[in-house]
Design an enzyme around this catalytic site. Structure first.
Site, PDB file in Angstrom:
ATOM      1  CD  GLU A 256      -3.290   5.394   6.689  1.00  0.00           C
ATOM      2  OE1 GLU A 256      -3.225   5.580   5.464  1.00  0.00           O
ATOM      3  OE2 GLU A 256      -2.352   4.896   7.350  1.00  0.00           O
TER       4      GLU A 256
ATOM      5  N   GLY B 294       1.968   1.981  10.714  1.00  0.00           N
ATOM      6  CA  GLY B 294       2.858   3.138  10.589  1.00  0.00           C
ATOM      7  C   GLY B 294       3.487   3.578  11.892  1.00  0.00           C
TER       8      GLY B 294
ATOM      9  CD  GLU C 293      -3.626  -2.890   7.149  1.00  0.00           C
ATOM     10  OE1 GLU C 293      -2.496  -3.077   6.705  1.00  0.00           O
ATOM     11  OE2 GLU C 293      -4.278  -1.859   6.942  1.00  0.00           O
TER      12      GLU C 293
ATOM     13  CB  SER D 210       4.929  -1.870  12.055  1.00  0.00           C
ATOM     14  OG  SER D 210       4.429  -0.558  12.257  1.00  0.00           O
TER      15      SER D 210
ATOM     16  CG  HIS E 119      -5.961   1.612   4.944  1.00  0.00           C
ATOM     17  ND1 HIS E 119      -5.574   2.545   5.864  1.00  0.00           N
ATOM     18  CD2 HIS E 119      -4.895   0.786   4.773  1.00  0.00           C
ATOM     19  CE1 HIS E 119      -4.316   2.311   6.230  1.00  0.00           C
ATOM     20  NE2 HIS E 119      -3.876   1.242   5.578  1.00  0.00           N
TER      21      HIS E 119
ATOM     22  N   GLY F 142       2.650  -1.202   4.281  1.00  0.00           N
ATOM     23  CA  GLY F 142       2.697   0.225   3.974  1.00  0.00           C
ATOM     24  C   GLY F 142       4.120   0.683   3.738  1.00  0.00           C
ATOM     25  N   GLY F 143       4.724   1.259   4.777  1.00  0.00           N
ATOM     26  CA  GLY F 143       6.052   1.880   4.651  1.00  0.00           C
ATOM     27  C   GLY F 143       7.092   1.009   3.952  1.00  0.00           C
TER      28      GLY F 143
ATOM     29  CG  ASN G 215      -1.698   1.266   1.401  1.00  0.00           C
ATOM     30  OD1 ASN G 215      -1.775   2.066   0.472  1.00  0.00           O
ATOM     31  ND2 ASN G 215      -2.276   1.470   2.576  1.00  0.00           N
ATOM     32  CD1 TRP G 216       3.491   1.058  -2.994  1.00  0.00           C
ATOM     33  CD2 TRP G 216       3.594   2.388  -4.794  1.00  0.00           C
ATOM     34  NE1 TRP G 216       4.245   0.415  -3.947  1.00  0.00           N
ATOM     35  CE2 TRP G 216       4.317   1.204  -5.073  1.00  0.00           C
ATOM     36  CE3 TRP G 216       3.514   3.359  -5.782  1.00  0.00           C
ATOM     37  CZ2 TRP G 216       4.959   0.989  -6.304  1.00  0.00           C
ATOM     38  CZ3 TRP G 216       4.137   3.145  -6.999  1.00  0.00           C
ATOM     39  CH2 TRP G 216       4.862   1.976  -7.250  1.00  0.00           C
ATOM     40  CE  LYS G 217       0.214   3.466   4.946  1.00  0.00           C
ATOM     41  NZ  LYS G 217      -0.144   3.627   6.340  1.00  0.00           N
TER      42      LYS G 217
END
Ligand code: PEP
Length: 249
Positions: A94, A170, A164, A209, A92, A230-231, A9-11
């Site tokens: 977010e 994150g 998640e 994470s 998600h 993500g990251g 997930n590149w956000k």
């Protein structure tokens, strides 16, 4: 045995140049390994041009529940299909917390994605407060029930679920393999009570994470079938290592 599937997930990260470097690095390294990258909308054409013919699929991070019309700023399932998407993330944390997406709206997005032939990656998970109050299972059950009651349990045969925990996204705080496995087993058991076959085949990803260093231990858990990353999906070597750890477990 269920397949393992890792999705990045590149956000809201990237640029044409950064993406080109990342895609050029992961494509050859992941040859033969199924993986997914969920990129920002403007970069879907770039992902399609770069990844067509590779083992890496691409998708989006959100989609409208509406097919077309006066919905300024929204993107439809048909538009995602025009760019070759196979997957779309729905619900998600977010989107739920920053943009107010309710369980009911997430269920509509999930249904719209499936009706169009996209595979929804349905995110569920509890906040830190909810975990500390002992309501993790109740929260995850409520989020799943919203979809099951609308779309039916059989719909999960054509979906991916991502567990998640919000407190792990994150933050650098990963759920321990035991904590993650416990919730994954709860999710599978809840679905098995309705349809054992669907539960058995369901890919349940862990997200929060995940890093190259902790991926193997998480992926070795019996009910963890991959990850939503993500990251670490923005760093070629890390994403490659995580996908390889999943494929090896
Ligand atoms: C995510 O974006 O879904 C996620 C799990 O992020 P991170 O891996 O950075 O925690």
């Amino acid at each position: 045995m269920r397949k393992k599937l890792v999705a990045g997930n590149w956000k809201m990260h990237g640029s044409l140049a950064e993406n080109a470097a990342l895609l050029d690095a992961i494509k050859p390294a992941l040859a033969g390994i199924d993986a997914v990258v969920c990129v920002p909308f403007p970069y879907l054409a770039q992902a399609q041009a770069s990844l067509t013919g590779s083992s890496i699929a691409w998708g989006a991070q959100n989609v409208s529940e509406q097919a077309k019309g006066a919905f300024t700023g929204e993107v439809s399932t048909g538009m995602l299909l025009d760019f070759g998407c196979k997957y779309v993330i729905v619900g998600h944390s977010e989107r739920r917390s920053l943009y107010g997406e309710s369980d009911a709206l997430v269920a509509k997005k999930y249904m719209a994605a499936q009706a169009a032939g996209l595979t929804p990656i349905l995110c569920v998970g509890e906040s830190l407060d909810e975990r500390e109050s002992g309501v993790t299972e109740a929260v995850v059950a409520r989020q799943l029930d919203a979809v099951i009651q609308t779309a039916g349990v059989a719909s999960l045969a054509k979906a991916v679920v991502a567990y998640e925990p919000v407190w792990a996204i994150g933050t650098g705080k990963t759920a321990s393999p035991e904590q993650a496995q416990a919730v994954h087993a709860f999710i599978r058991g809840k679905i098995a009570a309705l349809d054992a076959g669907v539960a058995d085949g369901l890919v349940i990803q862990y997200g929060g994470s995940v890093k190259a260093a902790n991926a193997a231990e998480l992926m070795a858990q019996p009910d963890i079938d991959g990850g939503l990353i993500g990251g670490a999906s923005l760093v070629a070597d890390d994403f490659i290592a995580i996908c390889r750890a999943a494929a090896a477990n």
